[in-house]
Motif scaffolding. Structure first.
Motif, mmCIF file in Angstrom:
data_model
loop_
_atom_site.group_PDB
_atom_site.id
_atom_site.type_symbol
_atom_site.label_atom_id
_atom_site.label_comp_id
_atom_site.label_asym_id
_atom_site.label_seq_id
_atom_site.Cartn_x
_atom_site.Cartn_y
_atom_site.Cartn_z
ATOM 1 N N TRP A 139 81.775 109.579 -60.048
ATOM 2 C CA TRP A 139 81.962 108.470 -60.902
ATOM 3 C C TRP A 139 83.295 108.442 -61.366
ATOM 4 C CZ3 TRP A 139 79.907 109.069 -66.403
ATOM 5 C CH2 TRP A 139 80.376 108.042 -67.162
ATOM 6 N N LYS A 188 85.856 106.977 -63.845
ATOM 7 C CA LYS A 188 85.756 106.245 -65.027
ATOM 8 C C LYS A 188 86.692 105.058 -64.888
ATOM 9 C CE LYS A 188 84.460 105.352 -69.304
ATOM 10 N NZ LYS A 188 83.178 104.916 -69.318
ATOM 11 N N GLY A 189 86.019 103.858 -65.226
ATOM 12 C CA GLY A 189 86.727 102.753 -65.238
ATOM 13 C C GLY A 189 86.745 102.083 -63.756
ATOM 14 N N THR A 231 84.279 100.650 -61.959
ATOM 15 C CA THR A 231 83.655 99.190 -61.905
ATOM 16 C C THR A 231 84.247 98.331 -63.081
ATOM 17 O OG1 THR A 231 81.735 100.136 -62.600
ATOM 18 C CG2 THR A 231 82.095 99.888 -60.317
ATOM 19 N N SER A 232 83.996 99.091 -64.356
ATOM 20 C CA SER A 232 84.437 98.408 -65.522
ATOM 21 C C SER A 232 85.895 98.191 -65.857
ATOM 22 C CB SER A 232 83.781 99.228 -66.741
ATOM 23 O OG SER A 232 84.700 100.343 -66.963
ATOM 24 N N HIS A 243 87.633 100.015 -67.313
ATOM 25 C CA HIS A 243 88.133 100.805 -68.377
ATOM 26 C C HIS A 243 88.393 102.247 -68.149
ATOM 27 C CE1 HIS A 243 85.293 97.488 -70.627
ATOM 28 N NE2 HIS A 243 86.547 97.217 -70.478
ATOM 29 N N HIS A 244 89.561 102.534 -67.487
ATOM 30 C CA HIS A 244 89.924 103.756 -66.967
ATOM 31 C C HIS A 244 90.389 105.009 -68.206
ATOM 32 C CE1 HIS A 244 90.405 101.752 -63.103
ATOM 33 N NE2 HIS A 244 90.797 100.906 -63.688
ATOM 34 N N HIS A 269 79.409 102.413 -72.226
ATOM 35 C CA HIS A 269 78.909 101.376 -71.452
ATOM 36 C C HIS A 269 78.254 100.344 -72.192
ATOM 37 C CE1 HIS A 269 75.126 103.238 -72.177
ATOM 38 N NE2 HIS A 269 74.400 102.342 -71.778
ATOM 39 N N THR A 270 78.080 100.484 -73.393
ATOM 40 C CA THR A 270 77.642 99.204 -74.528
ATOM 41 C C THR A 270 78.730 98.446 -74.923
ATOM 42 O OG1 THR A 270 78.096 100.477 -76.435
ATOM 43 C CG2 THR A 270 75.803 100.918 -75.222
ATOM 44 N N GLY A 271 80.164 98.769 -74.572
ATOM 45 C CA GLY A 271 81.155 97.975 -75.015
ATOM 46 C C GLY A 271 81.657 98.586 -76.299
ATOM 47 N N TRP A 308 78.275 93.004 -74.083
ATOM 48 C CA TRP A 308 77.812 94.078 -73.158
ATOM 49 C C TRP A 308 76.636 93.272 -72.190
ATOM 50 C CZ3 TRP A 308 73.016 96.564 -73.172
ATOM 51 C CH2 TRP A 308 72.701 97.640 -72.290
#
Length: 123
Positions: free
Chosen positions: A59, A61-62, A64-65, A67-68, A95-97, A121
């Motif tokens: 995974w 980080k970031g 898919t989102s 948010h790297h 992941h909740t924003g 979110w």
């Protein structure tokens, strides 16, 4: 002395916890798991790479989102069984924003939300 991820102390599943901390503010952002390969990938790419226990896969980080987490420095604790990743965080880490996964405090025996999501979110 050169660093070797194999010298870390992993649990029975081959994992080690990693605390992500904002390098500039010092805020604790999240805790996730790494294995030797994700530690090596993080150091090679500068992109913090965890091991997702739920997906059984790497995974970044970031990925898919968007948010790297850019690695600033990786630290090893005295027992070599926990890591601290100092990062530059783009956007929310949770992941909740929210900026941090640690958005609930226990105050006077009650749970209190101390941080609102930075954006809506959607699971």
């Amino acid at each position: 002395m050169p660093f070797d991820p194999a010298t870390l102390k992993y649990d029975a599943a081959g994992l080690i916890p990693c605390v992500a901390q904002d390098a500039a503010s010092g805020d604790v952002l999240m805790v996730a798991w790494m294995n030797a390969a994700s530690v090596a990938a993080t150091l090679e790419t500068g992109k913090v790479t965890y091991w997702s226990r739920s997906r059984g896969a790497f995974w970044v980080k970031g990925e898919t989102s968007g948010h790297h987490q850019k690695l600033v420095e990786l630290r090893v604790d005295c027992d070599r069984d926990c890591l601290l990743a100092l990062v530059e965080q783009e956007g929310p880490a949770c992941h909740t924003g929210r900026r941090s996964c640690f958005y609930t405090a226990v105050r006077g025996g009650e749970e209190v939300e101390i941080m609102a999501p930075a954006h809506a979110w959607t699971p």
